[in-house]
Design an enzyme around this catalytic site. Structure first.
Site, short mmCIF file in Angstrom:
data_model
loop_
_atom_site.label_atom_id
_atom_site.label_comp_id
_atom_site.label_asym_id
_atom_site.label_seq_id
_atom_site.Cartn_x
_atom_site.Cartn_y
_atom_site.Cartn_z
N ILE A 1 -1.63 -18.37 5.21
CA ILE A 1 -3.10 -18.34 5.29
C ILE A 1 -3.67 -19.74 4.99
N ASP B 1 1.26 -28.06 -2.88
CA ASP B 1 2.15 -26.93 -2.59
C ASP B 1 3.53 -27.27 -3.12
N ASN C 1 7.70 -21.48 -0.60
CA ASN C 1 7.66 -20.50 0.50
C ASN C 1 6.98 -21.10 1.72
N SER D 1 -6.72 -9.77 -3.35
CA SER D 1 -6.16 -8.81 -2.39
C SER D 1 -6.80 -7.45 -2.55
N ALA D 2 -6.87 -6.72 -1.45
CA ALA D 2 -7.37 -5.34 -1.50
C ALA D 2 -6.49 -4.47 -2.39
N TYR E 1 2.30 -7.01 -8.58
CA TYR E 1 1.56 -8.03 -7.81
C TYR E 1 0.06 -7.80 -7.95
N LYS F 1 -2.98 -10.22 -9.59
CA LYS F 1 -4.18 -10.65 -8.85
C LYS F 1 -5.44 -10.24 -9.62
N TYR G 1 -8.60 -10.02 0.37
CA TYR G 1 -8.14 -9.90 1.75
C TYR G 1 -7.59 -8.50 1.99
N ASN H 1 -5.43 -6.81 5.44
CA ASN H 1 -4.07 -7.15 5.92
C ASN H 1 -4.11 -8.33 6.89
N ASN I 1 8.72 -8.02 5.03
CA ASN I 1 8.28 -6.82 4.31
C ASN I 1 7.12 -6.16 5.04
N ASN I 2 6.36 -6.98 5.76
CA ASN I 2 5.11 -6.50 6.35
C ASN I 2 5.30 -6.10 7.81
P1 NAD Z 1 2.44 -17.83 1.56
O1 NAD Z 1 3.61 -17.52 0.70
O2 NAD Z 1 2.68 -18.13 2.99
O3 NAD Z 1 1.62 -19.05 0.93
C1 NAD Z 1 1.62 -19.33 -0.43
C2 NAD Z 1 1.88 -20.81 -0.60
O4 NAD Z 1 1.88 -21.12 -1.99
C3 NAD Z 1 3.24 -21.24 -0.05
O5 NAD Z 1 3.07 -22.38 0.75
C4 NAD Z 1 4.07 -21.53 -1.28
O6 NAD Z 1 5.03 -22.55 -1.06
C5 NAD Z 1 2.99 -21.94 -2.28
N1 NAD Z 1 3.34 -21.69 -3.67
C6 NAD Z 1 3.87 -20.58 -4.21
N2 NAD Z 1 4.03 -20.73 -5.54
C7 NAD Z 1 3.58 -21.97 -5.83
C8 NAD Z 1 3.47 -22.70 -7.03
N3 NAD Z 1 3.90 -22.21 -8.21
N4 NAD Z 1 2.92 -23.94 -6.98
C9 NAD Z 1 2.51 -24.47 -5.81
N5 NAD Z 1 2.61 -23.82 -4.64
C10 NAD Z 1 3.13 -22.58 -4.66
O7 NAD Z 1 1.42 -16.63 1.38
P2 NAD Z 1 0.08 -16.32 2.17
O8 NAD Z 1 0.29 -15.06 2.93
O9 NAD Z 1 -0.42 -17.51 2.85
O10 NAD Z 1 -0.85 -15.94 0.94
C11 NAD Z 1 -1.74 -16.89 0.34
C12 NAD Z 1 -2.45 -16.22 -0.82
O11 NAD Z 1 -3.14 -15.08 -0.35
C13 NAD Z 1 -1.51 -15.73 -1.91
O12 NAD Z 1 -2.11 -15.98 -3.16
C14 NAD Z 1 -1.41 -14.24 -1.66
O13 NAD Z 1 -1.15 -13.53 -2.83
C15 NAD Z 1 -2.80 -13.94 -1.12
N6 NAD Z 1 -2.82 -12.75 -0.27
C16 NAD Z 1 -1.97 -12.69 0.79
C17 NAD Z 1 -1.98 -11.55 1.59
C18 NAD Z 1 -1.04 -11.44 2.75
O14 NAD Z 1 -0.80 -10.34 3.22
N7 NAD Z 1 -0.49 -12.50 3.29
C19 NAD Z 1 -2.85 -10.48 1.30
C20 NAD Z 1 -3.71 -10.60 0.21
C21 NAD Z 1 -3.69 -11.76 -0.56
C1 UD1 Z 2 1.35 -4.66 1.68
C2 UD1 Z 2 1.25 -4.68 0.18
C3 UD1 Z 2 -0.12 -5.17 -0.21
C4 UD1 Z 2 -0.42 -6.51 0.44
C5 UD1 Z 2 -0.28 -6.34 1.95
C6 UD1 Z 2 -0.55 -7.56 2.74
C7 UD1 Z 2 2.72 -2.84 -0.47
C8 UD1 Z 2 2.80 -1.51 -1.13
N1 UD1 Z 2 1.49 -3.36 -0.33
O1 UD1 Z 2 0.39 -3.77 2.15
O2 UD1 Z 2 -0.20 -5.29 -1.60
O3 UD1 Z 2 -1.73 -6.93 0.11
O4 UD1 Z 2 1.06 -5.91 2.23
O5 UD1 Z 2 0.47 -8.50 2.53
O6 UD1 Z 2 3.72 -3.43 -0.13
N2 UD1 Z 2 5.18 -0.37 7.78
C9 UD1 Z 2 6.17 0.25 8.52
N3 UD1 Z 2 7.35 -0.41 8.70
C10 UD1 Z 2 7.59 -1.66 8.21
C11 UD1 Z 2 6.56 -2.30 7.47
C12 UD1 Z 2 5.38 -1.62 7.26
O7 UD1 Z 2 5.99 1.37 8.97
O8 UD1 Z 2 8.69 -2.20 8.41
C13 UD1 Z 2 3.89 0.32 7.60
C14 UD1 Z 2 3.51 0.56 6.15
O9 UD1 Z 2 4.03 1.78 5.69
C15 UD1 Z 2 1.97 0.54 6.23
C16 UD1 Z 2 1.68 -0.44 7.37
O10 UD1 Z 2 2.88 -0.51 8.13
O11 UD1 Z 2 1.50 1.80 6.60
C17 UD1 Z 2 1.33 -1.83 6.88
O12 UD1 Z 2 2.34 -2.27 6.01
P1 UD1 Z 2 2.40 -3.78 5.43
O13 UD1 Z 2 2.22 -4.74 6.53
O14 UD1 Z 2 3.61 -3.90 4.59
O15 UD1 Z 2 1.09 -3.87 4.54
P2 UD1 Z 2 0.58 -2.89 3.36
O16 UD1 Z 2 1.60 -1.88 3.03
O17 UD1 Z 2 -0.76 -2.45 3.73
#
Ligand code: NAD
Ligand code: UD1
Length: 347
Positions: free
Chosen positions: A22, A41, A45, A134-135, A158, A162, A186, A188, A207-208
């Site tokens: 992001i 950074d 990751n 995060s939501a 997690y 947050k 945020y 998803n 994972n997602n």
């Molecule tokens: P990401 O892992 O791609 O980005 C996080 C960045 O932070 C990476 O570049 C990593 O190298 C850096 N980082 C981690 N630990 C660090 C540290 N101790 N010091 C300096 N840098 C560090 O993740 P993202 O998806 O871009 O998420 C960004 C933010 O948004 C995070 O705080 C995450 O929790 C939040 N968020 C993400 C999601 C999602 O689904 N991606 C949803 C809700 C909230």
């Molecule tokens: C997960 C995190 C949430 C985080 C969000 C965005 C959990 C319990 N929650 O949410 O905290 O903010 O990611 O990063 O992990 N699914 C499948 N197969 C897969 C992966 C996902 O069916 O291989 C389904 C899940 O069951 C869900 C939907 O897809 O219904 C979205 O999943 P995912 O992308 O992991 O996001 P969240 O579970 O919403």
């Protein structure tokens, strides 16, 4: 809408986690608006290749510091040198499953990292911060859509970190009445930049949902496991509010402008307001990519909620921000990124 957010004022913005998924998309939009940025950074990751891609897209090579946000001395030094007017704090750990296995790392990075960052900001008089929340802080829905007044009761480590970081930030704001904190919750985040040059590049099996679907489409993984088709939702699969990462990035510009306008702590849901099921996402992705997405139905994933989505009306009313990109654009851009970079940033 963008012209409302950018009010002619160019800022010096320090972006923690700016090389991440992001963060990198937000840096593109910050540079496009003419802001000056400095990325901090640890690259724990993220790939250094992201910085080359940022330069390719924007024709600007941003200042970058490979620093851990928990490293007080280095954070103080970067702040003293760069003197930001505002900070956007993305750096953090985000894997829900991992957070229950190594909870102390999650508290250390997500909560203590935020404390150290605020200390370093305070040392140079920087008073504006936008935070990636995060939501997941809401937990089991009492009602849907979630609005910002919905009670917070996160159900995983997690989410706790947050929610705690949100509390640290709002307590700091109260003690510094001139300061401004914007908490963005945020939903998803999915999709990729329209250039196909930056996108989500998870380490190991995703994972997602969306990165997994994209890797199946490109032939990196055989099939997707759909976690449960017996939920009380229209087609039985989980429903989420998928927000395009560029829309999400643009919300940060609105948040920065809002932070500059006044003081206090303000919280915003950043989602579209619409929910899509897992099967709907699979079908949309199949259409965008022209590929079959093989899947099997698997048991529900522990800790998953059946359905949730945002009420984003506060962000629209106060920030002048609303998501502009729908599911087709999400799938097209994800496919452009994944098909042009089948192994992500790795050669
Ligand atoms: P990401 O892992 O791609 O980005 C996080 C960045 O932070 C990476 O570049 C990593 O190298 C850096 N980082 C981690 N630990 C660090 C540290 N101790 N010091 C300096 N840098 C560090 O993740 P993202 O998806 O871009 O998420 C960004 C933010 O948004 C995070 O705080 C995450 O929790 C939040 N968020 C993400 C999601 C999602 O689904 N991606 C949803 C809700 C909230
Ligand atoms: C997960 C995190 C949430 C985080 C969000 C965005 C959990 C319990 N929650 O949410 O905290 O903010 O990611 O990063 O992990 N699914 C499948 N197969 C897969 C992966 C996902 O069916 O291989 C389904 C899940 O069951 C869900 C939907 O897809 O219904 C979205 O999943 P995912 O992308 O992991 O996001 P969240 O579970 O919403």
């Amino acid at each position: 809408m963008r012209s409302i957010w950018y009010m002619g004022e160019k800022m010096r913005v320090l972006v923690t986690g700016g090389a991440g998924y992001i963060g990198s998309h937000t840096c593109v939009e910050l540079l496009a608006e003419g802001h000056d940025i400095c990325i901090v950074d640890s690259f724990c990751n993220a790939s250094p290749e992201v910085i080359n891609r940022l330069e390719e897209i924007t024709a600007v090579r941003p200042e970058v510091h490979r620093v851990d946000v928990r490293d007080r001395a280095k954070m103080m030094a970067v702040m003293a040198r760069y003197k930001p007017e505002a900070v956007i704090h993305f750096a953090g750990l985000k894997a829900v499953g991992e957070s229950s296995q190594i909870p102390l790392n999650y508290y250390d990075v997500n909560v203590q990292g935020t404390v150290v960052l605020l200390e370093a900001m305070q040392a140079v008089g920087c008073q504006h911060i936008v935070f990636s929340s995060s939501a997941t802080v809401y937990g089991t829905p009492h009602y849907l859509p979630y609005d910002e007044a919905h009670p917070c009761a996160p159900s995983n480590v997690y989410g706790h970190t947050k929610h705690m970081a949100e509390q640290v930030l709002s307590d700091w704001q109260r003690a510094n009445p001139e300061s401004a904190v914007v908490l963005l919750r945020y939903f998803n985040p999915v999709g990729a930049h329209s250039s196909g040059r930056i996108g989500e590049d998870p380490e190991g099996p995703p994972n997602n949902l969306m990165p997994f679907v994209a890797q199946v489409a490109v032939g990196q993984r055989e099939r997707l496991a759909v976690f449960g088709d017996d939920y009380d939702t229209p087609d039985g699969t989980g429903v989420r509010d998928y927000i395009h990462v560029t829309d999400l990035a643009l919300a940060h510009l609105g948040a920065l402008a809002h932070a500059k306008k006044g003081s206090g702590t303000d919280t915003f849901n950043i989602g579209t307001g619409a929910g899509y099921s897992v099967l709907e996402m699979i079908h949309a992705f199949s259409k965008a990519s022209g590929r079959e997405i093989a899947y099997t139905v698997a048991p529900r994933r522990e800790g998953d909620l059946p359905s949730y989505y945002a009420d984003p009306s506060k962000a629209r009313a106060v920030l002048g921000w609303a998501a502009q990109r729908g599911i087709a654009e999400i799938c097209d851009s994800t496919w452009a990124w994944q098909s042009q970079n089948p192994t992500g940033y790795k050669p």
